[in-house]
Design a protein around this motif. Structure first.
Motif, mmCIF file in Angstrom:
data_model
loop_
_atom_site.group_PDB
_atom_site.id
_atom_site.type_symbol
_atom_site.label_atom_id
_atom_site.label_comp_id
_atom_site.label_asym_id
_atom_site.label_seq_id
_atom_site.Cartn_x
_atom_site.Cartn_y
_atom_site.Cartn_z
ATOM 1 N N GLU A 1 2.327 -10.563 0.508
ATOM 2 C CA GLU A 1 1.572 -9.685 -0.548
ATOM 3 C C GLU A 1 0.672 -9.853 -1.312
ATOM 4 N N GLY B 1 4.349 -2.985 0.622
ATOM 5 C CA GLY B 1 3.332 -2.525 1.697
ATOM 6 C C GLY B 1 3.063 -3.173 3.135
ATOM 7 N N ARG C 1 10.120 -2.964 13.525
ATOM 8 C CA ARG C 1 9.088 -2.907 12.361
ATOM 9 C C ARG C 1 9.838 -2.793 11.209
ATOM 10 N N GLU D 1 5.817 -6.788 12.476
ATOM 11 C CA GLU D 1 6.415 -6.474 13.693
ATOM 12 C C GLU D 1 6.875 -7.635 14.347
ATOM 13 N N THR E 1 -4.717 0.540 11.246
ATOM 14 C CA THR E 1 -3.362 1.098 11.395
ATOM 15 C C THR E 1 -3.028 0.943 12.719
ATOM 16 N N LEU F 1 3.459 -4.383 6.709
ATOM 17 C CA LEU F 1 4.026 -4.112 7.889
ATOM 18 C C LEU F 1 4.262 -5.352 8.841
ATOM 19 N N THR G 1 8.754 -3.107 6.776
ATOM 20 C CA THR G 1 7.649 -2.772 5.576
ATOM 21 C C THR G 1 8.340 -3.261 4.437
ATOM 22 N N THR G 2 7.593 -4.298 3.917
ATOM 23 C CA THR G 2 8.046 -4.964 2.605
ATOM 24 C C THR G 2 7.820 -4.033 1.371
ATOM 25 N N TRP H 1 0.609 -6.824 9.634
ATOM 26 C CA TRP H 1 -0.404 -5.978 9.548
ATOM 27 C C TRP H 1 -0.801 -6.118 8.004
ATOM 28 N N ARG H 2 -1.753 -6.595 7.487
ATOM 29 C CA ARG H 2 -2.122 -6.821 6.114
ATOM 30 C C ARG H 2 -3.314 -5.906 5.582
#
Length: 216
Positions: free
Chosen positions: A173, A150, A144, A154, A122, A152, A146-147, A116-117
């Protein structure tokens, strides 16, 4: 003149203008497709186990509700499908949302993985993750991660840990084009909000090779 007549005229004019704009959009997309060697199947109706259908279900529990324009062709000599679809609205949203999905083959995929970039997108909460990934786990939070930047991700831990190297985290990122990225069953896809239009297609031609490298 009856009081209702101006209202009826305004509605008819608005509907006519909407139809004109839609026909113009479709015409420009078809012209772009012909110029770049893409075919437009009419109607675009992928079968139940087609990659576009499978990957859309990884991003929404019910997958695509309606398929709109779909194009099939090649980018840099590799197969590529670009299609718009509608998903059921989430949360309090009653109307559907339209997205553009770009699909291409990859060498392998040990299991479904979603990135999820886009900050504006959401995903469903933990309760929906296992269903979208097609796995059965006692604790959905393990699916899940989170790097630090930020992003996400899955996936099942074994799939995620094998694919998500430090170099790939940095690349994800740094990815500037937004959207959601997914890989599964020998295919990868990139989904962007909004329907297809000719200007977007021209942009995608330069961005798809970058997305392919990112999701190898």
């Amino acid at each position: 003149m009856p009081n209702w007549l101006p209202v009826v005229i305004a509605i008819v004019v608005a509907l006519g203008y909407g139809l004109y704009r839609e026909r113009l959009r479709v015409s420009l997309v078809e012209r772009w497709a012909q110029a770049h060697g893409f075919a437009r199947p009419v109607p675009f109706a992928p079968v139940a186990h087609a990659a576009a259908v499978t990957l859309s279900k990884r991003l929404h529990v019910h997958g695509a509700r309606i398929w709109g324009i779909g194009l099939e062709g090649f980018v840099d000599a590799l197969p590529c499908t670009i299609a718009e679809h509608e998903c059921t609205g989430t949360g309090s949203r009653q109307t559907g949302e339209w997205f553009t999905l770009v699909v291409w083959p990859i060498r392998e995929s040990a299991g479904p993985l979603i990135v999820w970039r886009a900050p504006s997108v959401t995903p469903l909460m933990n309760a929906g993750v296992a269903g979208r990934l097609g796995v059965d786990v006692p604790d959905a939070t393990t699916l899940r991660l989170t790097t630090p930047g930020g992003i996400l991700v899955e996936a099942e831990p074994r799939v995620r840990d094998a694919w998500l190297t430090p170099d790939r985290i940095r690349a994800l990122e740094a990815w500037p084009h937004g959207g959601v990225l997914v890989r599964d069953a020998g295919y990868a896809a990139w989904r962007l909000p909004g329907a297809l239009w000719a200007g977007r297609l021209e942009q995608l031609l330069t961005q798809i090779p970058e997305a392919r490298r990112l999701m190898m």
